[in-house]
Design a protein around this motif. Structure first.
Motif, PDB file in Angstrom:
ATOM      1  N   LEU A 234      -4.259 -25.205   6.284  1.00  0.00           N
ATOM      2  CA  LEU A 234      -4.632 -26.583   5.956  1.00  0.00           C
ATOM      3  C   LEU A 234      -6.101 -26.673   5.572  1.00  0.00           C
ATOM      4  CD1 LEU A 234      -2.723 -28.550   8.756  1.00  0.00           C
ATOM      5  CD2 LEU A 234      -2.132 -28.384   6.328  1.00  0.00           C
ATOM      6  N   ILE A 235      -6.931 -25.886   6.251  1.00  0.00           N
ATOM      7  CA  ILE A 235      -8.360 -25.883   5.937  1.00  0.00           C
ATOM      8  C   ILE A 235      -8.597 -25.395   4.517  1.00  0.00           C
ATOM      9  CG2 ILE A 235     -10.526 -24.691   6.459  1.00  0.00           C
ATOM     10  CD1 ILE A 235      -9.668 -24.860   9.434  1.00  0.00           C
ATOM     11  N   ILE A 236      -7.820 -24.390   4.100  1.00  0.00           N
ATOM     12  CA  ILE A 236      -7.970 -23.884   2.739  1.00  0.00           C
ATOM     13  C   ILE A 236      -7.697 -24.988   1.726  1.00  0.00           C
ATOM     14  CG2 ILE A 236      -6.915 -22.356   1.030  1.00  0.00           C
ATOM     15  CD1 ILE A 236      -8.839 -20.932   2.832  1.00  0.00           C
ATOM     16  N   PHE A 237      -6.643 -25.784   1.956  1.00  0.00           N
ATOM     17  CA  PHE A 237      -6.346 -26.880   1.033  1.00  0.00           C
ATOM     18  C   PHE A 237      -7.415 -27.962   1.093  1.00  0.00           C
ATOM     19  CE2 PHE A 237      -2.006 -25.106   1.458  1.00  0.00           C
ATOM     20  CZ  PHE A 237      -1.757 -24.896   0.115  1.00  0.00           C
ATOM     21  N   LYS A 238      -7.939 -28.218   2.278  1.00  0.00           N
ATOM     22  CA  LYS A 238      -9.033 -29.181   2.396  1.00  0.00           C
ATOM     23  C   LYS A 238     -10.258 -28.698   1.633  1.00  0.00           C
ATOM     24  CE  LYS A 238      -7.725 -31.036   6.930  1.00  0.00           C
ATOM     25  NZ  LYS A 238      -8.124 -31.153   8.361  1.00  0.00           N
ATOM     26  N   ILE A 239     -10.537 -27.416   1.767  1.00  0.00           N
ATOM     27  CA  ILE A 239     -11.688 -26.851   1.070  1.00  0.00           C
ATOM     28  C   ILE A 239     -11.494 -26.925  -0.441  1.00  0.00           C
ATOM     29  CG2 ILE A 239     -12.840 -24.658   0.584  1.00  0.00           C
ATOM     30  CD1 ILE A 239     -12.533 -24.035   3.556  1.00  0.00           C
ATOM     31  N   ALA A 240     -10.253 -26.676  -0.863  1.00  0.00           N
ATOM     32  CA  ALA A 240      -9.973 -26.744  -2.298  1.00  0.00           C
ATOM     33  C   ALA A 240     -10.274 -28.131  -2.846  1.00  0.00           C
ATOM     34  CB  ALA A 240      -8.515 -26.372  -2.557  1.00  0.00           C
ATOM     35  N   THR A 241      -9.858 -29.171  -2.115  1.00  0.00           N
ATOM     36  CA  THR A 241     -10.096 -30.535  -2.592  1.00  0.00           C
ATOM     37  C   THR A 241     -11.548 -30.954  -2.417  1.00  0.00           C
ATOM     38  OG1 THR A 241      -9.420 -31.407  -0.425  1.00  0.00           O
ATOM     39  CG2 THR A 241      -7.739 -31.252  -2.120  1.00  0.00           C
ATOM     40  N   LEU A 242     -12.264 -30.299  -1.512  1.00  0.00           N
ATOM     41  CA  LEU A 242     -13.650 -30.658  -1.256  1.00  0.00           C
ATOM     42  C   LEU A 242     -14.621 -29.974  -2.206  1.00  0.00           C
ATOM     43  CD1 LEU A 242     -15.560 -32.244   0.626  1.00  0.00           C
ATOM     44  CD2 LEU A 242     -15.619 -30.223   2.112  1.00  0.00           C
ATOM     45  N   PHE A 243     -14.320 -28.742  -2.607  1.00  0.00           N
ATOM     46  CA  PHE A 243     -15.280 -27.960  -3.367  1.00  0.00           C
ATOM     47  C   PHE A 243     -14.883 -27.742  -4.829  1.00  0.00           C
ATOM     48  CE2 PHE A 243     -15.889 -26.617   1.059  1.00  0.00           C
ATOM     49  CZ  PHE A 243     -17.229 -26.923   1.199  1.00  0.00           C
ATOM     50  N   SER A 244     -13.601 -27.638  -5.120  1.00  0.00           N
ATOM     51  CA  SER A 244     -13.187 -27.408  -6.503  1.00  0.00           C
ATOM     52  C   SER A 244     -11.808 -28.029  -6.726  1.00  0.00           C
ATOM     53  CB  SER A 244     -13.154 -25.904  -6.795  1.00  0.00           C
ATOM     54  OG  SER A 244     -12.935 -25.656  -8.164  1.00  0.00           O
ATOM     55  N   PRO A 245     -11.721 -29.357  -6.675  1.00  0.00           N
ATOM     56  CA  PRO A 245     -10.416 -30.020  -6.673  1.00  0.00           C
ATOM     57  C   PRO A 245      -9.569 -29.763  -7.917  1.00  0.00           C
ATOM     58  CG  PRO A 245     -12.210 -31.624  -6.853  1.00  0.00           C
ATOM     59  CD  PRO A 245     -12.828 -30.319  -6.525  1.00  0.00           C
ATOM     60  N   LEU A 246     -10.181 -29.672  -9.087  1.00  0.00           N
ATOM     61  CA  LEU A 246      -9.378 -29.463 -10.290  1.00  0.00           C
ATOM     62  C   LEU A 246      -8.636 -28.133 -10.269  1.00  0.00           C
ATOM     63  CD1 LEU A 246     -11.162 -30.852 -13.479  1.00  0.00           C
ATOM     64  CD2 LEU A 246      -8.914 -31.418 -12.556  1.00  0.00           C
ATOM     65  N   LYS A 247      -9.202 -27.136  -9.581  1.00  0.00           N
ATOM     66  CA  LYS A 247      -8.518 -25.847  -9.499  1.00  0.00           C
ATOM     67  C   LYS A 247      -7.266 -25.930  -8.640  1.00  0.00           C
ATOM     68  CE  LYS A 247     -11.832 -22.429 -10.855  1.00  0.00           C
ATOM     69  NZ  LYS A 247     -12.270 -21.040 -10.647  1.00  0.00           N
ATOM     70  N   LEU A 248      -7.176 -26.961  -7.825  1.00  0.00           N
ATOM     71  CA  LEU A 248      -5.952 -27.192  -7.056  1.00  0.00           C
ATOM     72  C   LEU A 248      -5.029 -28.158  -7.776  1.00  0.00           C
ATOM     73  CD1 LEU A 248      -4.305 -26.913  -4.416  1.00  0.00           C
ATOM     74  CD2 LEU A 248      -5.610 -28.857  -3.538  1.00  0.00           C
ATOM     75  N   PHE A 249      -5.576 -29.271  -8.287  1.00  0.00           N
ATOM     76  CA  PHE A 249      -4.738 -30.315  -8.887  1.00  0.00           C
ATOM     77  C   PHE A 249      -4.225 -29.936 -10.268  1.00  0.00           C
ATOM     78  CE2 PHE A 249      -7.019 -32.840  -5.705  1.00  0.00           C
ATOM     79  CZ  PHE A 249      -5.987 -33.608  -5.191  1.00  0.00           C
ATOM     80  N   ALA A 250      -5.022 -29.225 -11.056  1.00  0.00           N
ATOM     81  CA  ALA A 250      -4.605 -28.898 -12.424  1.00  0.00           C
ATOM     82  C   ALA A 250      -3.343 -28.033 -12.452  1.00  0.00           C
ATOM     83  CB  ALA A 250      -5.754 -28.230 -13.181  1.00  0.00           C
ATOM     84  N   PRO A 251      -3.240 -26.955 -11.669  1.00  0.00           N
ATOM     85  CA  PRO A 251      -1.989 -26.179 -11.675  1.00  0.00           C
ATOM     86  C   PRO A 251      -0.780 -26.989 -11.207  1.00  0.00           C
ATOM     87  CG  PRO A 251      -3.762 -24.902 -10.687  1.00  0.00           C
ATOM     88  CD  PRO A 251      -4.269 -26.291 -10.841  1.00  0.00           C
ATOM     89  N   VAL A 252      -0.986 -27.869 -10.222  1.00  0.00           N
ATOM     90  CA  VAL A 252       0.121 -28.707  -9.759  1.00  0.00           C
ATOM     91  C   VAL A 252       0.564 -29.660 -10.869  1.00  0.00           C
ATOM     92  CG1 VAL A 252       0.805 -30.475  -8.096  1.00  0.00           C
ATOM     93  CG2 VAL A 252      -0.601 -28.544  -7.341  1.00  0.00           C
ATOM     94  N   ALA A 253      -0.426 -30.248 -11.553  1.00  0.00           N
ATOM     95  CA  ALA A 253      -0.104 -31.141 -12.670  1.00  0.00           C
ATOM     96  C   ALA A 253       0.630 -30.395 -13.778  1.00  0.00           C
ATOM     97  CB  ALA A 253      -1.382 -31.778 -13.214  1.00  0.00           C
ATOM     98  N   ALA A 254       0.159 -29.184 -14.057  1.00  0.00           N
ATOM     99  CA  ALA A 254       0.826 -28.381 -15.090  1.00  0.00           C
ATOM    100  C   ALA A 254       2.249 -28.038 -14.673  1.00  0.00           C
ATOM    101  CB  ALA A 254       0.026 -27.107 -15.342  1.00  0.00           C
ATOM    102  N   GLY A 255       2.465 -27.779 -13.383  1.00  0.00           N
ATOM    103  CA  GLY A 255       3.807 -27.481 -12.903  1.00  0.00           C
ATOM    104  C   GLY A 255       4.753 -28.657 -13.090  1.00  0.00           C
ATOM    105  N   PHE A 256       4.289 -29.868 -12.742  1.00  0.00           N
ATOM    106  CA  PHE A 256       5.114 -31.056 -12.945  1.00  0.00           C
ATOM    107  C   PHE A 256       5.409 -31.260 -14.435  1.00  0.00           C
ATOM    108  CE2 PHE A 256       3.684 -32.689  -8.691  1.00  0.00           C
ATOM    109  CZ  PHE A 256       4.952 -32.850  -8.158  1.00  0.00           C
ATOM    110  N   ALA A 257       4.399 -31.032 -15.288  1.00  0.00           N
ATOM    111  CA  ALA A 257       4.609 -31.218 -16.725  1.00  0.00           C
ATOM    112  C   ALA A 257       5.648 -30.249 -17.269  1.00  0.00           C
ATOM    113  CB  ALA A 257       3.282 -31.041 -17.465  1.00  0.00           C
TER     114      ALA A 257
END
Length: 307
Positions: A234-257
């Motif tokens: 969970l901390i890893i995901f928190k860190i992802a959204t805290l320090f480099s959120p697009l690197k987490l959200f962009a792949p998820v968005a691409a997956g949905f697309a």
């Protein structure tokens, strides 16, 4: 050749702009401790023998044994908490109380060798703002923890675009003024090394790694593999959204697309129509991407450096 307050000869060369001025009381060594009576006395005594001029702070995190008394007898300045607040909370307490310009953090359980401290300081003197003692494969407490740390290191390397050799090592040295910039971001639990490392990279403060060998700890570990493994994830995901959120959200968005387009292609081929599921998946892709974009802007404001 220069002799610093630790009595250790330095053979490295650094510019005047980055060279450390280790005058007396310029170095603070901070050890968070909770029920470490079996190792704390020997650890503090060894630090005192090697570095008599350094400030040694033991933050007693609500221990129920003789940790505080033993540490004080060994020559440490002890700050006691009335109850356990967590490893990260102890680190924050020690960093706020320290008088030194350079902070060294190490475990109180005997895993870290004080003789490695000059190697960390040597790297700081080359111009780095944080130096981390990177454990080798032989230093991991178990195969499971070694695999988990390897996963964390690879994920952090991808997020920061820098090689991260040991994301969770608690043995590190940092310039005090830099470290204190991120105290408010540090969690009270076990993930302060992860958060501080990512914060330094995100703020463009150079980080270096020095290979070390960590000994087997004295006493029983406070980390529970199953509970804390989930917590670290969970901390890893928190860190992802805290320090480099697009690197987490962009792949998820691409997956949905891709799912939306794939489902549309299937339904158009078989039924000749555009379905609500395709619309839902494509809408989710846009929404997730926009959330990531907004998060990225907030992150940029959070880590905006003044001057």
């Amino acid at each position: 050749m220069k002799e610093d307050i630790l009595g250790v000869r330095s053979s490295f060369v650094a510019s005047d702009a980055t060279k450390l001025d280790l005058t007396p009381n310029a170095l603070s060594i901070i050890l968070p401790a909770r029920n470490e009576s079996g190792a704390i006395g020997q650890t503090v005594a060894r630090i005192r023998d090697l570095y008599p001029e350094a400030e040694v702070i033991v933050v007693n995190d609500g221990s129920t044994d003789d940790t505080a008394t033993i540490a004080e007898r060994a020559g440490a300045r002890v700050i006691s908490k009335p109850y356990g607040m967590g490893n990260g909370a102890a680190i924050k307490t020690g960093a706020r109380a320290a008088q030194g310009d350079v902070l060294v953090f190490m475990d109180a359980d005997g895993q870290h060798d004080p003789a490695d401290i000059p190697r960390l300081l040597a790297k700081l003197d080359e111009g780095y703002d944080m130096v981390v003692g990177a454990r080798g494969n032989g230093s991991q407490a178990s195969m499971g923890r070694g695999l988990a740390n390897g996963f964390y290191n690879r994920l952090a390397s991808w997020m920061t675009n820098h090689p991260v050799l040991d994301l969770t090592s608690g043995f590190r040295a940092a310039r005090a003024e830099r470290f204190r910039e991120f105290i408010h971001l540090l969690p009270n639990g076990f993930s302060y090394p992860t958060t501080s490392t990512m914060a330094f990279f995100r703020s463009a403060y150079p980080v270096a790694y020095v290979p070390i060998v960590a000994a087997r700890r004295v006493g029983r570990s406070h980390i529970r593999p199953l509970r804390d493994g989930v917590r670290f994830l969970l901390i890893i995901f928190k860190i992802a959204t805290l320090f480099s959120p697009l690197k987490l959200f962009a792949p998820v968005a691409a997956g949905f697309a891709l799912l939306g387009l794939g489902w549309y292609g299937y339904t158009y081929t078989t039924e000749g129509r555009f379905t609500n599921m395709s619309a839902l998946l494509m809408s989710a892709s846009v929404i997730v991407f926009l959330i990531g974009l907004i998060s990225e802007q907030i992150t940029n404001l959070t880590y905006k450096r003044e001057g």
